[in-house]
Design a protein around this motif. Structure first.
Motif, PDB file in Angstrom:
ATOM      1  N   CYS A 316      77.155  49.179   6.035  1.00 29.68           N
ATOM      2  CA  CYS A 316      75.989  49.263   6.484  1.00 29.68           C
ATOM      3  C   CYS A 316      76.052  49.854   7.839  1.00 29.68           C
ATOM      4  CB  CYS A 316      75.321  47.864   6.907  1.00 29.68           C
ATOM      5  SG  CYS A 316      75.083  46.937   5.160  1.00 29.68           S
ATOM      6  N   GLY A 317      77.049  49.775   8.674  1.00 33.79           N
ATOM      7  CA  GLY A 317      77.085  50.458   9.803  1.00 33.79           C
ATOM      8  C   GLY A 317      77.094  52.177   9.493  1.00 33.79           C
ATOM      9  N   CYS A 318      77.827  52.423   8.471  1.00 35.08           N
ATOM     10  CA  CYS A 318      78.061  53.679   8.084  1.00 35.08           C
ATOM     11  C   CYS A 318      76.543  54.372   7.600  1.00 35.08           C
ATOM     12  CB  CYS A 318      79.154  54.250   6.996  1.00 35.08           C
ATOM     13  SG  CYS A 318      80.579  53.745   7.370  1.00 35.08           S
ATOM     14  N   LEU A 319      76.029  53.465   6.967  1.00 32.17           N
ATOM     15  CA  LEU A 319      74.570  53.958   6.599  1.00 32.17           C
ATOM     16  C   LEU A 319      73.751  53.945   7.738  1.00 32.17           C
ATOM     17  CD1 LEU A 319      74.041  51.758   3.331  1.00 32.17           C
ATOM     18  CD2 LEU A 319      74.365  54.075   3.612  1.00 32.17           C
ATOM     19  N   GLY A 320      73.859  53.161   8.628  1.00 35.27           N
ATOM     20  CA  GLY A 320      73.009  53.317  10.164  1.00 35.27           C
ATOM     21  C   GLY A 320      73.178  54.515  10.646  1.00 35.27           C
ATOM     22  N   VAL A 321      74.043  55.264  10.349  1.00 36.18           N
ATOM     23  CA  VAL A 321      74.481  56.434  11.143  1.00 36.18           C
ATOM     24  C   VAL A 321      73.102  57.391  10.598  1.00 36.18           C
ATOM     25  CG1 VAL A 321      75.703  58.674  11.188  1.00 36.18           C
ATOM     26  CG2 VAL A 321      76.806  56.294  11.357  1.00 36.18           C
ATOM     27  N   PHE A 322      72.810  57.455   9.489  1.00 36.04           N
ATOM     28  CA  PHE A 322      71.847  58.240   8.844  1.00 36.04           C
ATOM     29  C   PHE A 322      70.157  57.640   9.167  1.00 36.04           C
ATOM     30  CE2 PHE A 322      75.589  58.596   6.533  1.00 36.04           C
ATOM     31  CZ  PHE A 322      75.818  60.070   6.638  1.00 36.04           C
ATOM     32  N   ILE A 323      70.120  56.443   9.687  1.00 39.43           N
ATOM     33  CA  ILE A 323      68.996  55.664  10.089  1.00 39.43           C
ATOM     34  C   ILE A 323      68.459  55.943  11.463  1.00 39.43           C
ATOM     35  CG2 ILE A 323      67.626  53.726   9.893  1.00 39.43           C
ATOM     36  CD1 ILE A 323      69.387  52.685   7.499  1.00 39.43           C
ATOM     37  N   ILE A 324      69.497  56.068  12.530  1.00 41.39           N
ATOM     38  CA  ILE A 324      69.289  55.824  13.646  1.00 41.39           C
ATOM     39  C   ILE A 324      68.257  56.866  14.146  1.00 41.39           C
ATOM     40  CG2 ILE A 324      71.164  57.105  14.293  1.00 41.39           C
ATOM     41  CD1 ILE A 324      71.379  55.341  16.995  1.00 41.39           C
ATOM     42  N   ASP A 325      68.256  58.143  13.460  1.00 40.14           N
ATOM     43  CA  ASP A 325      67.188  58.996  14.204  1.00 40.14           C
ATOM     44  C   ASP A 325      65.970  59.415  13.303  1.00 40.14           C
ATOM     45  OD1 ASP A 325      68.431  59.755  16.507  1.00 40.14           O
ATOM     46  OD2 ASP A 325      69.946  61.299  15.502  1.00 40.14           O
ATOM     47  N   VAL A 375      73.510  42.990   7.378  1.00 37.95           N
ATOM     48  CA  VAL A 375      72.741  44.189   6.890  1.00 37.95           C
ATOM     49  C   VAL A 375      71.888  44.662   7.994  1.00 37.95           C
ATOM     50  CG1 VAL A 375      71.552  45.376   5.198  1.00 37.95           C
ATOM     51  CG2 VAL A 375      73.172  43.803   4.330  1.00 37.95           C
ATOM     52  N   PHE A 376      70.974  43.610   8.196  1.00 40.72           N
ATOM     53  CA  PHE A 376      69.872  44.048   9.272  1.00 40.72           C
ATOM     54  C   PHE A 376      70.753  44.607  10.471  1.00 40.72           C
ATOM     55  CE2 PHE A 376      67.140  41.610   6.787  1.00 40.72           C
ATOM     56  CZ  PHE A 376      65.871  42.278   6.694  1.00 40.72           C
ATOM     57  N   TYR A 377      71.711  43.725  11.034  1.00 40.34           N
ATOM     58  CA  TYR A 377      72.413  43.970  12.082  1.00 40.34           C
ATOM     59  C   TYR A 377      72.803  45.223  12.341  1.00 40.34           C
ATOM     60  CZ  TYR A 377      74.877  43.359  16.573  1.00 40.34           C
ATOM     61  OH  TYR A 377      75.319  43.355  17.880  1.00 40.34           O
ATOM     62  N   GLU A 378      73.555  45.607  11.415  1.00 38.04           N
ATOM     63  CA  GLU A 378      74.655  46.803  11.554  1.00 38.04           C
ATOM     64  C   GLU A 378      73.515  48.091  11.072  1.00 38.04           C
ATOM     65  OE1 GLU A 378      77.137  46.854  12.727  1.00 38.04           O
ATOM     66  OE2 GLU A 378      77.734  44.839  12.516  1.00 38.04           O
ATOM     67  N   MET A 379      72.748  47.872  10.295  1.00 36.71           N
ATOM     68  CA  MET A 379      71.795  49.119  10.097  1.00 36.71           C
ATOM     69  C   MET A 379      70.907  49.390  11.149  1.00 36.71           C
ATOM     70  SD  MET A 379      71.193  48.926   6.104  1.00 36.71           S
ATOM     71  CE  MET A 379      70.764  50.727   5.860  1.00 36.71           C
TER      72      MET A 379
END
Length: 516
Positions: A316-325, A375-379
């Motif tokens: 989920c942290g890896c997916l978060g890379v594409f969500i943050i912006d 999931v919520f925390y890491e994304m």
């Protein structure tokens, strides 16, 4: 006053940006591994027997201290980072942090009694949180504004990778029949910072630090490595101009509390990290086996569940890379905390009603609540907080500020410095000192009610951050001051600078045409 923002017509991203951030993320991994390895260590029967934690009457207090002093070391250690970042450079600061991590790992692995283990948990926490603070400062200052969130969020993904491998390495050594099986996972935490020390010579120094030291030619060279020629020319001019203003501004710790706009930034930084820590992430991570044990699972199953939880977190942290912006920082953080609170409400209800039962579906649902929580925390939260903290403060406060200068002058010591990033990281340490020290006793005495200590303040933090915190998404670091009303701190420009800027753009265009 409207800010006219420069936007390059060329691509800001290049592969060297990605390469250098991935290399530097070994520092991020160092923190992740160091912070998480205690979870499996405390589950190792060999460790508990060797340290006498299976027979001592004060075992619960010792376990709390092993976790709590790690955070105390971090809280104190982060305030020394700026001395190195300001005086010697961002890279030197990271090297010092890495050396402390290596030293602590060796002596933790060689511990012969609880006292020695606790002492070097303290130094390990200092090194880990120092590197946690130093790496994002460097990342924020070298990556291009348009891709800053994506690239800095690699820091968060690397933290999770460190968490993940620590759990699985600990699980593997759990099956080794040796009274010293617990030592190898602790020693392994020296590997990521050692790799980082080997890679540091390849990494560029922060152009902003170089310009602070009037090393103009070196800064220009590094910017050309980091960005397209057009973008490099613009950033060099913008940073140089802003530095002229920054040098006229006070940068003491006192001014960060005295000036309303600076005080607001400090409160936002602390509010962000403390609000996120109200989610209880490190309690769930560090005491995961204890929580799973309360649901009736044996030690091997506890470690497998914890390993699965951390592996999901990494994904989920890896997916978060594409969500943050993709959305404003405060909205993303507020939604993430709210999602975590919903999961903890479900968890508290299930534990309150079924913790001592044999209702297998209910117990599995309690485990599932932890999994949805991460999931919520890491994304939404883990990587976003470091990007946000790095964006809040201007350059002269991001890596500079005087801490308790009156005290250290009275004592005859050199000045101690604090950075804007360090204030936020100190907030993480402070909250975790409270949670991790209290958790074992709280779970023993009040059980599921301890979750209310996260749910109530966490819900309030989610609403406050979502509605009231300012957004820094995509704003160049030199323009953040305008968000807080410090327009007078922005470089106004003059005719000569506009001429120089035109020359720089023309030179860049000529270079691009020649290369193309």
């Amino acid at each position: 006053m409207a800010i006219e923002r420069y936007t390059s017509g060329k691509r800001q991203f290049n592969w060297f940006n990605l390469f250098m951030v991935v290399c530097m993320s070994f520092g991020s991994m160092s923190y992740g591994y160091s912070a998480s390895i205690i979870a499996t260590t405390l589950s190792q029967p060999a460790f508990l027997t060797y340290m006498g934690l299976d027979t001592r009457g004060n075992a619960t207090s010792l376990i709390s201290t092993m976790n709590g002093l790690y955070q105390v070391g971090g809280f104190l250690g982060v305030f020394s980072v700026s001395f190195f970042t300001d005086k010697y450079g961002r890279k030197v600061a990271i090297a010092v942090c890495a050396a402390i991590c290596i030293f602590s790992a060796a002596l933790l692995a060689g511990s012969v009694n609880p006292a020695m283990f606790i002492v070097f948990r303290f130094t390990s926490g200092a090194g880990a949180f120092m590197i946690l603070s130093a790496v994002p400062i460097w990342m924020n200052e070298v990556v291009p504004p348009r891709d800053r969130g994506l690239l800095v969020d690699i820091h968060g993904a690397a933290l999770l990778f460190g968490y993940m491998i620590s759990i699985w390495i600990g699980y593997g050594f759990y099956h080794l029949e040796s009274p010293h099986a617990w030592r190898a996972p602790l020693a392994f935490q020296a590997l990521p910072p050692l790799i980082l020390l080997c890679l540091l010579p390849l990494m560029p120094e922060s152009p902003r630090f170089l310009l602070m030291k009037d090393r103009y030619e070196e800064a220009e060279k590094q910017l050309k490595r980091l960005h397209t020629p057009e973008e490099a020319a613009h950033e060099l001019q913008q940073i140089s101009n802003q530095m002229r203003v920054d040098r006229t501004l006070p940068s003491s710790y006192w001014i960060m509390l005295k000036k309303p706009s600076y005080r607001k930034r400090v409160l936002i930084a602390l509010g962000t990290t403390c609000g996120i820590q109200f989610s209880g992430i490190l309690v769930i991570n560090n005491y995961g086996p204890i929580l799973y044990a309360s649901l009736g699972y044996d030690v091997p199953k506890q470690l497998v569940l914890l390993g699965g939880w951390i592996t999901l977190a990494f994904g989920c942290g890896c997916l978060g890379v594409f969500i943050i912006d993709r959305m404003p920082r405060p909205k993303l953080i507020g939604l993430g905390i709210a999602g975590c609170m919903v999961c903890l409400i479900v968890e508290a209800a299930l534990v309150a009603n079924f913790a001592d039962s044999t209702n297998a579906p209910a117990l599995k649902a309690a485990v599932a609540a932890f999994y949805v929580y991460v999931v919520f925390y890491e994304m939404c939260l883990d990587g976003t907080q470091f990007a946000y903290l790095g964006e809040l403060f201007p350059t002269h406060l991001r890596a500079k500020g005087e801490l308790v200068s009156w005290l250290v002058r009275k004592k005859g010591f050199a000045d101690i410095f604090v950075t804007g990033m360090n204030i936020g990281v100190a907030g993480i340490c402070l909250m975790n000192i409270i949670w991790l020290q209290a958790a074992p006793t709280a779970f023993d005495n009040i059980g599921w009610k301890f979750y209310l200590c996260f749910i109530i303040p966490g819900s309030l933090a989610a609403v406050g951050i979502f509605l009231f915190f300012p957004d820094t998404w995509g704003v160049p670091l030199e323009e953040v001051a305008a968000i807080f009303g410090d327009v007078d701190e922005l470089y106004a420009g003059n005719e000569n600078d506009e001429i120089e800027m035109a020359k720089a753009k023309k030179s860049s265009a000529t270079h691009i045409e020649a290369v193309g």
